[in-house]
Design a protein around this motif. Structure first.
Motif, PDB file in Angstrom:
ATOM      1  N   GLN A  45      60.716 -22.682  13.600  1.00 53.27           N
ATOM      2  CA  GLN A  45      59.638 -23.249  14.409  1.00 53.27           C
ATOM      3  C   GLN A  45      59.868 -24.733  14.672  1.00 53.27           C
ATOM      4  OE1 GLN A  45      56.479 -21.813  11.824  1.00 53.27           O
ATOM      5  NE2 GLN A  45      55.712 -20.468  13.451  1.00 53.27           N
ATOM      6  N   VAL A  46      60.334 -25.465  13.666  1.00 54.51           N
ATOM      7  CA  VAL A  46      60.669 -26.880  13.884  1.00 54.51           C
ATOM      8  C   VAL A  46      61.774 -26.983  14.932  1.00 54.51           C
ATOM      9  CG1 VAL A  46      61.526 -29.003  12.832  1.00 54.51           C
ATOM     10  CG2 VAL A  46      59.957 -27.526  11.549  1.00 54.51           C
ATOM     11  N   ALA A  47      62.788 -26.143  14.803  1.00 56.10           N
ATOM     12  CA  ALA A  47      63.882 -26.151  15.778  1.00 56.10           C
ATOM     13  C   ALA A  47      63.382 -25.826  17.180  1.00 56.10           C
ATOM     14  CB  ALA A  47      64.971 -25.168  15.355  1.00 56.10           C
ATOM     15  N   ASP A  48      62.390 -24.948  17.287  1.00 52.95           N
ATOM     16  CA  ASP A  48      61.815 -24.648  18.599  1.00 52.95           C
ATOM     17  C   ASP A  48      61.234 -25.914  19.234  1.00 52.95           C
ATOM     18  OD1 ASP A  48      62.453 -21.964  18.305  1.00 52.95           O
ATOM     19  OD2 ASP A  48      60.421 -21.369  17.690  1.00 52.95           O
ATOM     20  N   HIS A  49      60.561 -26.736  18.439  1.00 52.96           N
ATOM     21  CA  HIS A  49      59.989 -27.978  18.967  1.00 52.96           C
ATOM     22  C   HIS A  49      61.088 -28.961  19.363  1.00 52.96           C
ATOM     23  CE1 HIS A  49      55.567 -27.594  18.307  1.00 52.96           C
ATOM     24  NE2 HIS A  49      55.987 -26.587  17.554  1.00 52.96           N
ATOM     25  N   VAL A  50      62.120 -29.054  18.549  1.00 56.03           N
ATOM     26  CA  VAL A  50      63.247 -29.926  18.904  1.00 56.03           C
ATOM     27  C   VAL A  50      63.868 -29.457  20.215  1.00 56.03           C
ATOM     28  CG1 VAL A  50      65.524 -30.739  18.189  1.00 56.03           C
ATOM     29  CG2 VAL A  50      63.694 -30.537  16.492  1.00 56.03           C
ATOM     30  N   ASP A  51      64.079 -28.153  20.326  1.00 55.45           N
ATOM     31  CA  ASP A  51      64.644 -27.595  21.561  1.00 55.45           C
ATOM     32  C   ASP A  51      63.745 -27.876  22.760  1.00 55.45           C
ATOM     33  OD1 ASP A  51      67.131 -26.468  20.979  1.00 55.45           O
ATOM     34  OD2 ASP A  51      66.274 -24.564  20.303  1.00 55.45           O
TER      35      ASP A  51
ATOM     36  N   ASP B  59      61.577 -30.776   1.220  1.00 55.23           N
ATOM     37  CA  ASP B  59      61.790 -32.168   0.837  1.00 55.23           C
ATOM     38  C   ASP B  59      62.908 -32.740   1.691  1.00 55.23           C
ATOM     39  OD1 ASP B  59      64.384 -31.621  -0.458  1.00 55.23           O
ATOM     40  OD2 ASP B  59      63.212 -30.702  -2.061  1.00 55.23           O
ATOM     41  N   VAL B  60      63.266 -33.992   1.425  1.00 54.99           N
ATOM     42  CA  VAL B  60      64.194 -34.705   2.312  1.00 54.99           C
ATOM     43  C   VAL B  60      65.633 -34.204   2.225  1.00 54.99           C
ATOM     44  CG1 VAL B  60      62.821 -36.803   2.427  1.00 54.99           C
ATOM     45  CG2 VAL B  60      64.493 -36.536   0.580  1.00 54.99           C
ATOM     46  N   SER B  61      65.894 -33.246   1.357  1.00 57.52           N
ATOM     47  CA  SER B  61      67.244 -32.665   1.323  1.00 57.52           C
ATOM     48  C   SER B  61      67.451 -31.623   2.411  1.00 57.52           C
ATOM     49  CB  SER B  61      67.506 -32.024  -0.050  1.00 57.52           C
ATOM     50  OG  SER B  61      66.697 -30.863  -0.230  1.00 57.52           O
ATOM     51  N   GLY B  62      66.399 -31.305   3.188  1.00 57.18           N
ATOM     52  CA  GLY B  62      66.463 -30.161   4.082  1.00 57.18           C
ATOM     53  C   GLY B  62      67.055 -30.393   5.456  1.00 57.18           C
ATOM     54  N   TYR B  63      67.303 -31.654   5.845  1.00 50.81           N
ATOM     55  CA  TYR B  63      67.784 -31.903   7.208  1.00 50.81           C
ATOM     56  C   TYR B  63      69.028 -31.083   7.586  1.00 50.81           C
ATOM     57  CZ  TYR B  63      64.657 -35.975   7.047  1.00 50.81           C
ATOM     58  OH  TYR B  63      63.570 -36.795   6.932  1.00 50.81           O
ATOM     59  N   PRO B  64      70.027 -30.959   6.702  1.00 50.28           N
ATOM     60  CA  PRO B  64      71.201 -30.164   7.113  1.00 50.28           C
ATOM     61  C   PRO B  64      70.854 -28.726   7.475  1.00 50.28           C
ATOM     62  CG  PRO B  64      71.746 -31.513   5.211  1.00 50.28           C
ATOM     63  CD  PRO B  64      70.264 -31.606   5.392  1.00 50.28           C
ATOM     64  N   ARG B  65      69.838 -28.156   6.831  1.00 53.20           N
ATOM     65  CA  ARG B  65      69.456 -26.782   7.174  1.00 53.20           C
ATOM     66  C   ARG B  65      68.865 -26.713   8.579  1.00 53.20           C
ATOM     67  NH1 ARG B  65      68.550 -27.069   1.586  1.00 53.20           N
ATOM     68  NH2 ARG B  65      66.396 -27.821   1.741  1.00 53.20           N
ATOM     69  N   LEU B  66      68.098 -27.716   8.964  1.00 56.19           N
ATOM     70  CA  LEU B  66      67.590 -27.762  10.333  1.00 56.19           C
ATOM     71  C   LEU B  66      68.737 -27.931  11.325  1.00 56.19           C
ATOM     72  CD1 LEU B  66      65.376 -27.961  12.489  1.00 56.19           C
ATOM     73  CD2 LEU B  66      65.161 -30.393  11.914  1.00 56.19           C
ATOM     74  N   LEU B  67      69.669 -28.808  11.015  1.00 54.79           N
ATOM     75  CA  LEU B  67      70.803 -29.022  11.915  1.00 54.79           C
ATOM     76  C   LEU B  67      71.652 -27.767  12.026  1.00 54.79           C
ATOM     77  CD1 LEU B  67      71.946 -32.633  10.912  1.00 54.79           C
ATOM     78  CD2 LEU B  67      70.258 -31.928  12.622  1.00 54.79           C
ATOM     79  N   ASN B  68      71.781 -27.028  10.937  1.00 55.40           N
ATOM     80  CA  ASN B  68      72.534 -25.777  10.995  1.00 55.40           C
ATOM     81  C   ASN B  68      71.850 -24.777  11.915  1.00 55.40           C
ATOM     82  OD1 ASN B  68      74.739 -24.000   9.850  1.00 55.40           O
ATOM     83  ND2 ASN B  68      72.948 -22.815   9.237  1.00 55.40           N
ATOM     84  N   GLU B  69      70.520 -24.705  11.869  1.00 54.72           N
ATOM     85  CA  GLU B  69      69.774 -23.831  12.782  1.00 54.72           C
ATOM     86  C   GLU B  69      70.037 -24.219  14.229  1.00 54.72           C
ATOM     87  OE1 GLU B  69      67.039 -21.097  14.431  1.00 54.72           O
ATOM     88  OE2 GLU B  69      67.819 -21.171  12.362  1.00 54.72           O
ATOM     89  N   LEU B  70      70.036 -25.520  14.500  1.00 52.65           N
ATOM     90  CA  LEU B  70      70.296 -25.972  15.870  1.00 52.65           C
ATOM     91  C   LEU B  70      71.740 -25.705  16.271  1.00 52.65           C
ATOM     92  CD1 LEU B  70      68.300 -29.315  15.694  1.00 52.65           C
ATOM     93  CD2 LEU B  70      67.652 -27.276  16.986  1.00 52.65           C
ATOM     94  N   GLY B  71      72.665 -25.900  15.329  1.00 54.01           N
ATOM     95  CA  GLY B  71      74.062 -25.608  15.617  1.00 54.01           C
ATOM     96  C   GLY B  71      74.268 -24.153  15.995  1.00 54.01           C
TER      97      GLY B  71
ATOM     98  N   ARG C 221      72.229 -22.437  17.537  1.00 52.26           N
ATOM     99  CA  ARG C 221      71.654 -22.281  18.875  1.00 52.26           C
ATOM    100  C   ARG C 221      72.513 -22.933  19.955  1.00 52.26           C
ATOM    101  NH1 ARG C 221      65.059 -22.845  18.345  1.00 52.26           N
ATOM    102  NH2 ARG C 221      64.819 -21.688  16.384  1.00 52.26           N
ATOM    103  N   GLY C 222      73.657 -23.486  19.557  1.00 48.49           N
ATOM    104  CA  GLY C 222      74.572 -24.023  20.544  1.00 48.49           C
ATOM    105  C   GLY C 222      74.638 -25.535  20.627  1.00 48.49           C
ATOM    106  N   TRP C 223      73.937 -26.236  19.750  1.00 47.73           N
ATOM    107  CA  TRP C 223      74.026 -27.695  19.762  1.00 47.73           C
ATOM    108  C   TRP C 223      75.419 -28.123  19.312  1.00 47.73           C
ATOM    109  CZ3 TRP C 223      69.726 -31.583  19.497  1.00 47.73           C
ATOM    110  CH2 TRP C 223      68.545 -31.078  20.039  1.00 47.73           C
ATOM    111  N   SER C 224      76.022 -29.026  20.060  1.00 44.29           N
ATOM    112  CA  SER C 224      77.350 -29.535  19.719  1.00 44.29           C
ATOM    113  C   SER C 224      77.245 -30.669  18.702  1.00 44.29           C
ATOM    114  CB  SER C 224      78.040 -30.060  20.977  1.00 44.29           C
ATOM    115  OG  SER C 224      77.381 -31.238  21.438  1.00 44.29           O
TER     116      SER C 224
END
Length: 409
Positions: A323-329, A358-370, A372-375
């Motif tokens: 859902q967070v990734a949906d908002h970023v997209d 917690d603040v360790s989670g950013y890579p998991r969000l970036l992996n979700e976006l990756g 989805r095709g994010w370079s």
């Protein structure tokens, strides 16, 4: 090396909003020691490193129902806490006043620590106070928090001045004249549009998500996102569950209605007083009552019995990384890749989405976006290049720079 690892190595996360100073005030009386690992918080040094964070705007928030003189004092205490925090961990953290300072800290392997004031009430309607905070390194001011100021309307208060009045427009102009970013998170739609109408330099949303996906008043409508794109600014997507999940937002509305139906008194966040001179507080204070940032108890055990029964029958749904990734997209789709960032709002919410606890989670969000095709280049703009560009643009547009210059700056 994965795309996410390569992106974070090239451009670590520069997050728009973290309430650690408030959490330190509430839990330790501003004691800054022992922060390498603090599992009861959402932020500590070890997890910042694990999350790939290289820069953080620390929020120096004080409640908007304080009197303005009290708010100025309390905000000064919050600013002091950020400076004391960086002094305690000089090998890990570095105060950053400028885009160049951020880049210098990243090169040295330190986390650039920037300061953002969350609410124009902290200025007490004084340009002198604004300029004084700028000299201390404050790099953004959120025009309102949850209550209106005398010069700007909040998203969560009744309309007061129709967005900005003349005084508000003068404050925005002075912020941009001295290179302090105008932050439009928390403000009413009318205030967003009024500020963008007079802005001469890029503005930001430090922690807001997309209204089109979740109809929360704290989120940004698409037409405002288009104007933000044209302004050159950046929307730093918040992770707060009611902002990113329609199910959580609906549950919150139902819980609020039930609370009111039971005739229970309004729940408010506890504002723990700061230590007084000569006072020695214990190393750990009882946690403040677990009211969320959204006006309801965050822990059922702290709620009255009739409300606890309702919570048992209506368990709170969870938000997700997807859902967070949906908002970023969505923000990217409306504004383009150059105008989206991240503003997690850690230690400002009682809980965060699953996988982003917690603040360790950013890579998991970036992996979700990756997935989805994010370079890699796309991810680098999201993590930090966009907000660095805006910081530099604000400096370039300023007539007068008030914050301290580094020796090489």
């Amino acid at each position: 090396m994965s795309v996410v690892d390569a992106a974070l190595r090239a451009m670590p996360v520069i997050d728009g909003h973290n309430d650690l100073p408030l959490a330190l005030r509430a839990r330790t009386g501003y004691r800054v020691t022992g922060l390498r690992e603090r599992p009861e918080l959402q932020t500590d040094l070890s997890r910042l490193r694990a999350g790939g964070v290289g820069g953080q705007f620390w929020s120096v928030y004080v409640p908007s129902d304080l009197s303005e003189p009290d708010a100025v004092v309390a905000t000064m205490e919050q600013v002091d806490a950020v400076y004391r925090l960086t002094a305690e961990y000089p090998e890990e953290l570095a105060i950053a006043y400028s885009a160049r300072d951020v880049e210098r800290a990243l090169s040295a392997g330190r986390i650039a620590s920037l300061i953002g004031i969350e609410g124009g009430h902290s200025l007490a309607s004084s340009l002198g106070v604004l300029r004084s905070f700028a000299r201390l390194g404050v790099r953004y001011v959120t025009l309102t928090h949850n209550d209106n100021t005398s010069w700007a309307d909040s998203a969560t208060d009744r309309p007061g001045v129709g967005g900005l009045n003349d005084e508000g427009r003068a404050i925005v102009a002075e912020m941009q004249r001295i290179g302090v970013l105008v932050d439009l998170s928390h403000v009413a739609e009318t205030t967003m549009r009024a500020a963008l109408a007079v802005a001469t330099a890029p503005v930001i949303f430090s922690h807001s998500s997309a209204r089109q996906l979740t109809g929360h008043s704290r989120n940004v409508p698409d037409d405002v996102l288009v104007r933000l794109r044209d302004n050159g600014g950046v929307c730093m997507v918040a992770f707060a569950p009611p902002f990113v999940s329609g199910q959580v937002a609906e549950w919150l509305a139902a819980a609020t209605e039930q609370w009111q139906r039971l005739g229970l008194p309004p729940a408010k966040d506890e504002w723990t007083r700061a230590p007084r001179p000569g006072e020695h507080l214990p190393s750990s204070l009882p946690a403040a009552p677990a009211t969320s940032a959204f006006g309801l108890p965050g822990v059922p055990a702290d709620a009255p019995e009739p409300f606890r029964a309702w919570l048992t029958a209506h368990p709170r749904p969870e938000a997700t990384i997807a859902q967070v990734a949906d908002h970023v997209d969505h923000v990217r789709a409306v504004t383009g890749i150059d105008h989206v960032g991240l503003g997690g709002d850690y230690d400002g919410c009682d809980r965060q989405p699953i996988g982003l606890e917690d603040v360790s989670g950013y890579p998991r969000l970036l992996n979700e976006l990756g997935q989805r095709g994010w370079s890699q280049a796309d991810l680098e703009k999201l993590t930090g290049r966009n907000i660095l560009r805006v910081l530099q643009a604000a400096e370039d547009a300023a007539d007068e720079i008030l914050w301290p210059r580094s020796p090489a700056g």
